[in-house]
Scaffold this active site. Structure first.
Site, short mmCIF file in Angstrom:
data_model
loop_
_atom_site.label_atom_id
_atom_site.label_comp_id
_atom_site.label_asym_id
_atom_site.label_seq_id
_atom_site.Cartn_x
_atom_site.Cartn_y
_atom_site.Cartn_z
N LYS A 95 0.81 -1.21 0.00
CA LYS A 95 0.00 0.00 0.00
C LYS A 95 0.84 1.27 0.00
CE LYS A 95 -3.89 -2.26 2.28
NZ LYS A 95 -4.72 -2.36 3.50
N GLY B 242 -24.56 21.07 -60.90
CA GLY B 242 -23.97 20.12 -61.84
C GLY B 242 -23.06 20.78 -62.85
N ARG C 98 -27.99 13.24 -51.42
CA ARG C 98 -28.43 12.98 -50.04
C ARG C 98 -27.34 13.43 -49.08
NH1 ARG C 98 -28.74 8.16 -46.57
NH2 ARG C 98 -27.43 7.11 -48.13
N ASP D 281 -29.81 20.65 -51.81
CA ASP D 281 -30.23 21.88 -52.46
C ASP D 281 -31.74 22.11 -52.39
OD1 ASP D 281 -30.84 19.82 -54.16
OD2 ASP D 281 -29.62 20.53 -55.84
N CYS E 100 -33.10 7.51 -61.30
CA CYS E 100 -32.88 6.75 -60.06
C CYS E 100 -32.92 5.25 -60.29
CB CYS E 100 -33.90 7.14 -59.00
SG CYS E 100 -35.59 6.59 -59.38
#
Length: 775
Positions: A333, A469, A530, A570, A634
């Site tokens: 100790k 873009g 996303r 956006d 998509c």
């Protein structure tokens, strides 16, 4: 003679010793000359005596109270205490003992203070047992309750506290509130845990500082501490450590603690304490260390951890593994410091996270393995091997193989053995007459200039970025939605070139903002695809922007400009622009539909933007209105975007042109002119039935999709934005009145009046969120 007596009478009447003479009538009959001489002699003696008293008062001993909380800080404070004790003409020493010194489980270490022949003026039982976070807080509170009586009784001129223990924080708090000067020993250091916060808090309370290293001194100066009150002394324990470095009886000390068969450099010293900010990880590390030591199969002297939260669990782990009964281990100790430094000096290795490993052990060149984060901020010599991610037993075992038995050059980063003389000299220079109120040395700052709030609001601005873009646009936008200056460049095709251009355009805008009197509050980014706005990451983008998936936009822009950054899709930005600057003002529930190259938008519900669980809410362009419709970008079929977007209309216009069904009277298409949606609309207006059929189908698809939106979120307003908005407004309003439920038929469809919705929406994130805390 009469004249002399008269003069003498006047002198006596003015002399402050007259009362003394009147009280001694036996002298009144003496010769006047003798009487005068006696009076002057007595008066001179008294004046000299008063002057000596004043001088002694001025030169009175400095009453120094040294407070020690545990075995570790006593090893640093004891050399100072011995130095004070050996200068009785200059100092008066008072000793206060508290904390784990007075606990049986931690060795009742106050006895070693008594064995060093120090008179302990006060013993304060301040530890609340429990060894958890709450017990630490309660211990601080208990110390604060007990300390005022002690400090009021002792009335020290200065209190000496050490380090970064929670007990020391209680001491410094009590002394500061009781207007007692504080000398903090070993401030300014960095270790990497909650100890840093406590240490720096004590430094801010302390009036004087005795630090160990040049870096610690610089840290204190950076913390606005007065340089004239900082002493670069070195570590006091090094005074004793270096002077006792080569004791002849070190083998006797080793054998008394580890047994007769143990030789020099053939044992390990282990000392691991809990990290209170991550107790469970501390317990795990402790178990891994014990497993590695058992497997390493060397004699090990292991000390019990300190009293911090988590120590009880660590001791439980030690006992569960049978360490106290293991033949290779000796668990203790407490070891007196002068013996402990001999054991560290001659050890084959030291392991754990004690400050002794990164400080004192360096003076001997003893190899050290520092586990975890508790000391990773400390300055160390080359003898220390850090195992920060000590998550496996094998990693710790490998570290033992690398370090055990090595010797390194001695390091004196923390002291040269002369700290105590410097500290005593520093104490002697303290002027008790100077103001007690502590002052800080803040760096110079420009004087504030009062301004009218309207002026401040006019000059507050946002940096807005729109990633399209085709083009990359940056604008400085004012609080009222005015575009102060806009920058446009073609959007590069690769990620590296795009990020480089973004940062350059932002840097140019920041430079121009100064001359334009615009204070930029932050940066807003609008981008297709996303987006996770919470992290500022583009998860996946549209086909129009290549190499733009899993892109962290917030970090590089924020790091470059040192401004907060907000990022969103956006379509969402267009809705935010309408809410702040357009038709959406003071409207709680509305939907914005962007009719441009693609179809997008955003939903405002109860004044908040709806993102959805995976950040794909308001993908309005991909609402299906037909099971067998045209193919969408998509990959699905029958989406609104496949019917009503600019790309869809352009595709139909090219088809009609190739079949010679587009041109009508009054319409002239040049040979090299690219066919666009505008040609389709012109042809329909000039009476082309084929073009009109295509546009009616597109309008119907868009109108049906918006009816679905009305039936889903029930807004009070629909705002059409984008280049096709003015064309679609009337047909969509008609389809709603024909096909929507009666409760939704009267919902109004309006066309956006904003010229730059993406830029204004990006700016609105900044202008709303950055100023929300200010106004």
């Amino acid at each position: 003679m009469e004249g002399f007596e008269k003069e003498q009478s006047v002198i006596l009447s003015e002399n402050p010793q007259r009362r003394w003479m009147e009280k001694q009538p036996c002298l009144l009959h003496k010769n006047p000359h003798e009487l005068y001489n006696l009076r002057m002699q007595s008066y001179g003696e008294k004046m000299l005596r008063e002057k000596m008293e004043d001088y002694n008062q001025f030169k009175r001993k400095l009453r120094v109270c040294v407070a020690t909380c545990n075995r570790a800080d006593y090893s640093k404070l004891a050399p100072i205490m011995f130095g004070i004790k050996t200068n009785p003409d200059e100092f008066e020493l008072e000793v206060v003992v508290l904390g784990s010194h007075l606990i049986d489980d931690y060795g009742n270490t106050f006895r070693m203070i008594e064995q060093d022949n120090f008179d302990i003026g006060s013993k304060l039982h301040t530890i609340v047992r429990g060894e958890d976070e709450a017990a630490m807080v309660e211990s601080v509170g208990l110390a604060l309750v007990k300390l005022p009586d002690v400090l009021q009784r002792l009335r020290p001129d200065i209190l000496v506290v050490h380090g970064d223990r929670f007990d020391a924080l209680a001491l410094a708090t009590a002394a500061a509130l009781m207007n007692i000067r504080i000398l903090h020993v070993e401030g300014g250091e960095v270790s990497g845990t909650i100890d840093d916060s406590i240490r720096h808090a004590i430094s801010k309370l302390a009036h004087y500082h005795a630090c160990c290293t040049r870096r610690a001194e610089q840290h204190l100066i950076a913390m606005c501490e007065d340089h004239s009150r900082i002493l670069l002394a070195g570590c006091p324990s090094y005074d004793k450590l270096l002077s006792n470095n080569h004791r002849d009886d070190y083998m006797d000390i080793i054998k008394s603690w580890l047994g007769d068969k143990v030789q020099e450099c053939d044992y390990i010293v282990a000392l691991q304490h809990p990290v209170t900010t991550d107790i469970q990880h501390s317990i795990k590390i402790y178990g891994l260390m014990l497993d590695a030591l058992i497997a390493f199969d060397k004699k090990t002297l292991i000390l019990f951890p300190n009293i911090d939260a988590g120590s009880k669990e660590m001791v439980r782990v030690m006992r569960k593994k049978g360490i106290e009964q293991h033949p290779n281990f000796r668990a203790v100790k407490h070891i007196p410091f002068d013996q402990f430094i001999q054991l560290v000096n001659h050890a084959g290795c030291m392991i754990g996270n004690s400050s002794c490993g990164v400080r004192e052990a360096g003076a001997f060149g003893t190899p050290v393995i520092n586990l975890g984060t508790r000391q990773t901020g400390r300055e160390t010599g080359e003898n220390v091997l850090h195992v920060r991610d000590d998550d496996t037993q094998n990693k710790i075992y490998h570290a033992l193989e690398l370090q055990y038995g090595k010797r390194y050059p001695c390091s004196k980063i923390y002291g040269d053995g002369n700290a105590v003389p410097r500290i005593l000299k520093f104490l002697q220079t303290i002027d008790l007459d100077e103001p007690l109120q502590k002052t800080f040395c803040f760096p110079p700052v420009k004087d504030s200039i009062s301004q009218d709030i309207d002026h401040i609001l006019e000059t507050q601005s946002a940096l807005a970025i729109d990633l399209g873009g085709t083009n990359l646009r940056v604008a400085i936008v004012g609080m009222r939605g005015n575009i102060v200056k806009k920058y446009t460049q073609p959007n590069p095709k690769t990620y590296e070139a795009r990020m480089q251009l973004i940062l350059k355009m932002c840097a140019d805008a920041m430079h121009d903002s100064v001359s334009l009197n615009c204070r930029i509050l932050g940066v807003g980014v609008s981008t297709g695809g996303r987006v996770n706005p919470q992290e500022g990451v583009v998860l996946d983008s549209t086909n129009l922007i290549q190499e733009w998936s899993s892109v962290d936009l917030r970090t590089p822009i924020s790091d470059s400009l040192h401004l907060p950054v907000w990022v969103d899709n956006d379509g969402n930005c267009a809705s935010l622009a309408e809410k702040k600057f357009g038709h959406g003002k003071r409207v709680e529930n509305f939907v914005t539909v962007i009719t441009g190259t693609g179809i997008g938008g955003g939903i405002i519900h109860n004044n908040e933007l709806v993102h959805g669980s995976t950040f794909c809410a308001a993908e309005l362009g991909h609402i299906m209105v037909s099971l067998e419709g045209p193919e969408c970008s998509c990959g699905s079929r029958g989406c609104i975007e496949a019917y009503a977007s600019g790309m869809a209309l352009q595709k139909e216009a090219k088809r009609l042109h190739d079949e010679d069904l587009l041109e009508v009277e009054g319409m002239n298409i040049k040979l090299a002119e690219p066919i666009t949606a505008a040609h389709l609309i012109s042809a329909a207006r000039l009476g082309n039935n084929n073009a009109d059929t295509v546009l009616n189908k597109a309008s119907t698809a868009l109108g049906v999709g918006i009816v679905n939106i009305l039936h889903t979120v029930n807004p009070t307003l629909v705002i059409l934005s984008g280049v096709l908005a003015s064309y679609y407004q009337a047909p969509v309003q008609r389809i709603i009145s024909e096909r929507a439920l009666p409760s939704a038929q009267n919902i109004k469809v309006v066309t956006s009046e904003l010229e730059e919705p993406a830029l204004l929406g990006a700016a609105s994130m900044v202008l709303d969120y950055a100023t929300r805390r200010l106004y």
